[in-house]
Design a protein around this motif. Structure first.
Motif, PDB file in Angstrom:
ATOM      1  N   THR A 184      97.541  -7.319   0.766  1.00  0.00           N
ATOM      2  CA  THR A 184      97.121  -8.049  -0.443  1.00  0.00           C
ATOM      3  C   THR A 184      97.396  -7.248  -1.717  1.00  0.00           C
ATOM      4  OG1 THR A 184      94.833  -7.199  -0.269  1.00  0.00           O
ATOM      5  CG2 THR A 184      95.340  -9.269   0.869  1.00  0.00           C
ATOM      6  N   ALA A 185      96.584  -6.210  -1.966  1.00  0.00           N
ATOM      7  CA  ALA A 185      96.627  -5.526  -3.255  1.00  0.00           C
ATOM      8  C   ALA A 185      97.928  -4.784  -3.519  1.00  0.00           C
ATOM      9  CB  ALA A 185      95.448  -4.563  -3.369  1.00  0.00           C
ATOM     10  N   ASN A 186      98.404  -4.000  -2.542  1.00  0.00           N
ATOM     11  CA  ASN A 186      99.619  -3.219  -2.795  1.00  0.00           C
ATOM     12  C   ASN A 186     100.853  -4.096  -3.016  1.00  0.00           C
ATOM     13  OD1 ASN A 186      98.075  -0.948  -2.644  1.00  0.00           O
ATOM     14  ND2 ASN A 186      98.788  -0.293  -0.630  1.00  0.00           N
ATOM     15  N   PRO A 187     101.081  -5.147  -2.217  1.00  0.00           N
ATOM     16  CA  PRO A 187     102.198  -6.036  -2.535  1.00  0.00           C
ATOM     17  C   PRO A 187     102.039  -6.737  -3.890  1.00  0.00           C
ATOM     18  CG  PRO A 187     101.518  -6.337  -0.257  1.00  0.00           C
ATOM     19  CD  PRO A 187     100.477  -5.476  -0.897  1.00  0.00           C
ATOM     20  N   ALA A 188     100.784  -7.062  -4.276  1.00  0.00           N
ATOM     21  CA  ALA A 188     100.571  -7.693  -5.575  1.00  0.00           C
ATOM     22  C   ALA A 188     100.899  -6.727  -6.707  1.00  0.00           C
ATOM     23  CB  ALA A 188      99.130  -8.184  -5.694  1.00  0.00           C
ATOM     24  N   VAL A 189     100.500  -5.452  -6.558  1.00  0.00           N
ATOM     25  CA  VAL A 189     100.875  -4.439  -7.547  1.00  0.00           C
ATOM     26  C   VAL A 189     102.396  -4.260  -7.558  1.00  0.00           C
ATOM     27  CG1 VAL A 189     100.730  -1.977  -8.118  1.00  0.00           C
ATOM     28  CG2 VAL A 189      98.659  -3.244  -7.544  1.00  0.00           C
ATOM     29  N   GLY A 190     103.013  -4.321  -6.374  1.00  0.00           N
ATOM     30  CA  GLY A 190     104.474  -4.233  -6.308  1.00  0.00           C
ATOM     31  C   GLY A 190     105.141  -5.349  -7.082  1.00  0.00           C
ATOM     32  N   TYR A 191     104.589  -6.562  -6.998  1.00  0.00           N
ATOM     33  CA  TYR A 191     105.140  -7.685  -7.766  1.00  0.00           C
ATOM     34  C   TYR A 191     104.970  -7.428  -9.268  1.00  0.00           C
ATOM     35  CZ  TYR A 191     106.035 -12.452  -9.361  1.00  0.00           C
ATOM     36  OH  TYR A 191     106.550 -13.553 -10.001  1.00  0.00           O
ATOM     37  N   ALA A 192     103.797  -6.909  -9.662  1.00  0.00           N
ATOM     38  CA  ALA A 192     103.581  -6.574 -11.074  1.00  0.00           C
ATOM     39  C   ALA A 192     104.549  -5.488 -11.532  1.00  0.00           C
ATOM     40  CB  ALA A 192     102.138  -6.125 -11.290  1.00  0.00           C
ATOM     41  N   CYS A 193     104.814  -4.528 -10.642  1.00  0.00           N
ATOM     42  CA  CYS A 193     105.779  -3.470 -10.967  1.00  0.00           C
ATOM     43  C   CYS A 193     107.164  -4.061 -11.198  1.00  0.00           C
ATOM     44  CB  CYS A 193     105.801  -2.426  -9.852  1.00  0.00           C
ATOM     45  SG  CYS A 193     106.921  -1.041 -10.144  1.00  0.00           S
ATOM     46  N   ASP A 194     107.555  -5.033 -10.366  1.00  0.00           N
ATOM     47  CA  ASP A 194     108.845  -5.704 -10.568  1.00  0.00           C
ATOM     48  C   ASP A 194     108.898  -6.401 -11.923  1.00  0.00           C
ATOM     49  OD1 ASP A 194     109.702  -4.865  -8.087  1.00  0.00           O
ATOM     50  OD2 ASP A 194     109.486  -6.818  -7.114  1.00  0.00           O
ATOM     51  N   LEU A 195     107.786  -7.038 -12.318  1.00  0.00           N
ATOM     52  CA  LEU A 195     107.735  -7.695 -13.626  1.00  0.00           C
ATOM     53  C   LEU A 195     107.880  -6.665 -14.746  1.00  0.00           C
ATOM     54  CD1 LEU A 195     104.780 -10.240 -13.109  1.00  0.00           C
ATOM     55  CD2 LEU A 195     107.243 -10.725 -13.043  1.00  0.00           C
ATOM     56  N   LEU A 196     107.225  -5.518 -14.587  1.00  0.00           N
ATOM     57  CA  LEU A 196     107.316  -4.468 -15.605  1.00  0.00           C
ATOM     58  C   LEU A 196     108.727  -3.914 -15.698  1.00  0.00           C
ATOM     59  CD1 LEU A 196     105.916  -2.542 -17.622  1.00  0.00           C
ATOM     60  CD2 LEU A 196     105.427  -1.028 -15.687  1.00  0.00           C
ATOM     61  N   VAL A 197     109.342  -3.661 -14.559  1.00  0.00           N
ATOM     62  CA  VAL A 197     110.717  -3.138 -14.542  1.00  0.00           C
ATOM     63  C   VAL A 197     111.669  -4.134 -15.201  1.00  0.00           C
ATOM     64  CG1 VAL A 197     112.637  -2.514 -13.023  1.00  0.00           C
ATOM     65  CG2 VAL A 197     110.335  -1.644 -12.551  1.00  0.00           C
ATOM     66  N   ALA A 198     111.433  -5.416 -14.984  1.00  0.00           N
ATOM     67  CA  ALA A 198     112.271  -6.443 -15.626  1.00  0.00           C
ATOM     68  C   ALA A 198     112.148  -6.393 -17.140  1.00  0.00           C
ATOM     69  CB  ALA A 198     111.874  -7.825 -15.112  1.00  0.00           C
TER      70      ALA A 198
END
Length: 496
Positions: free
Chosen positions: A271-285
């Motif tokens: 749950t949490a780590n994949p969700a943070v990973g998605y947020a990280c992808d948004l930040l990198v974009a």
């Protein structure tokens, strides 16, 4: 739904809630978050979760049996590393996001505006704390743009070699905090005779004394009392200069987020780590930077990161860190499997391989653009990695020294961690814990299981909160005042 199977290749499932004998095929009671065999597993066979090896069966395991420390053993996994074979570029964002922060002379943008009292050695820690304690909210009321005066003290700085890994790491931490964009002004306080000389730091890192950077030591000033009085006068002189910084519009590309987890459980990697990973992808974009750390907690998952390395040199740099840790642990008669902790195991994690596969998910899916030493300045944009222990306070100290101006911290068992000068937000992995610790948790990623939310929806919430925090909104740990005692530089090497 009582169980979840994360991949068709897996031979275990995870219990979403406790299973009694006979429920969902259980032949033994399966605690919440723990694993159950969904097919026969022979002694010595690999146990698979996330379609990856998390350990080997210590005995024959029947369908429906509880799989945990009593019948699952750790072994190092032989891996043929691939490099740069899984390069997924960040998606082009539809909207360019921004926040309101403090722009520094370096060009970096801070999310907070602190005045830091840094110590070169444990011997000046009391002086630093007493100086900072003088500046109560009432005394700072005339300086509304200043978030506070905070002392960063530690237990080392002497009784150490004056060169080598330990000395260099401590100097990088001190320099990194002095240059972190969340710090508007710095007072460095020393004793005078310590190994970690302030003058050496100033010379080595090109720090320039001036209105926003001052230093002193107890022996030259004439004792503790005089040092505290002088320190207070120096801070009083610096406050108007630090208060002159005002928030202004800045692009999200100026955000550098420390990606951290602590008190993990079986749901961290779901749950949490994949969700943070998605947020990280948004930040990198957006052109921003995510910094993953905790090298022992990617052990067994490093092959997933080398495949994402932007080039062979970056992947090799990561593997050299893994080699160093294997040697370091062996020299100290330990095992990489000493992590996970007792609490991690109670939450359903069994081996470091299982924990690492979940922890690495915080890094999202974009290419790995850089690998850095502990507290080394992170200069690459995108998803990066910084070497550190898995101990939360030590790891985050290094990430802040590397330049992180926000911290995102996932937890499954519950953690009261907070950081200064970079505010920390908490993401809960499960709804039960979130409901118990609502005063500490900012976002509940447990809704992925309890309410049917998607990982992407929770990841968007996390990213949105990063922007809000960057503009001045307080996280729950920040509002509670956490962060004054979480500055813990990594002590490497002999204490003499």
């Amino acid at each position: 739904m009582n169980i979840v199977r994360l991949s068709d290749q897996d031979n275990v499932v995870t219990a979403i809630r406790p299973l009694d004998v006979g429920q969902d095929g259980a032949t033994q009671r399966i605690p919440h978050g723990h694993k159950m065999a969904c097919q026969p597993i022979g002694k010595g066979d690999a146990v698979l979760k996330y379609a990856q090896v998390i350990g080997y069966a210590a005995e024959d395991i029947a369908v429906g049996a509880h799989v945990h420390t009593h019948n699952l053993e750790f072994r190092a996994v032989d891996v043929d590393y691939a490099f740069s074979t899984n390069l997924k570029p960040a998606q082009v964002p539809l909207v360019q996001h921004s926040f309101r922060g403090f722009r520094r002379a370096t060009g970096r943008v801070g999310t907070r505006n602190y005045l830091a009292v840094l110590t070169s050695v444990n011997c000046s820690a009391t002086a630093a704390r007493m100086i900072a304690a003088h500046f109560t909210p009432e005394r700072l009321a005339a300086f509304p743009n200043v978030d506070g005066v905070v002392a960063f003290v530690h237990g080392t700085g002497c009784g150490m070699a004056s060169s080598g890994d330990g000395f260099e790491a401590l100097q990088r931490v001190m320099w990194g905090y002095a240059r972190n964009p969340n710090v508007g002004g710095v007072l460095m306080a020393g004793l005078g005779c310590e190994t970690n000389q302030i003058d050496w730091l100033i010379e080595a890192y090109g720090l320039t004394p001036g209105p926003l950077f001052q230093s002193m030591n107890i022996q030259d000033v004439g004792g503790l009392e005089k040092t505290i009085a002088l320190g207070i006068r120096k801070i009083e002189e610096m406050l108007p200069h630090v208060n002159a910084f005002e928030r202004e519009e800045a692009p999200a590309s100026e955000l550098m987020v420390a990606l951290q987890c602590g008190g993990s459980d079986a749901w961290s990697g779901v749950t949490a780590n994949p969700a943070v990973g998605y947020a990280c992808d948004l930040l990198v974009a957006q052109g921003g930077t995510g910094v993953l750390a905790e090298t022992p907690e990617i052990y067994g998952a490093e092959h997933l990161l080398t495949a994402r390395a932007i080039d062979r040199a970056t992947g090799d740099k990561l593997l050299r860190l893994i080699d160093w840790w294997e040697d370091y642990v062996a020299r100290n008669h330990g095992s990489m499997d000493n992590n996970p902790s007792h609490g991690n195991k109670k939450g359903g994690l069994t081996t470091i391989l299982e924990k690492s596969l979940g922890a690495a998910a915080k890094g999202g899916t974009t290419p790995l653009t850089g690998v850095y030493k502990y507290a080394e300045p992170v200069t690459a944009k995108g998803f990066t990695f910084m070497d550190s222990p898995g101990f939360d306070a030590v790891s985050v100290t290094g990430q802040i020294a590397s330049g992180c101006n926000l911290v995102c911290f996932t937890t499954g068992r519950g953690s009261a961690f907070g950081a200064k000068p970079s505010p920390s937000m908490k993401v809960a992995t499960n709804t039960d814990m979130y409901n118990r610790l609502t005063g500490d948790m900012d976002i509940n990623a447990g809704t992925v299981l309890s309410d049917g939310q998607s990982v992407e929806e929770v990841g968007q919430q996390i990213f949105d909160m990063w922007l809000e925090m960057a503009s001045g909104s307080m996280s729950k740990s920040e509002a509670q005042g956490l962060g004054d005692y979480e500055f813990v530089p990594w002590q490497i090497g002999a204490v003499m």
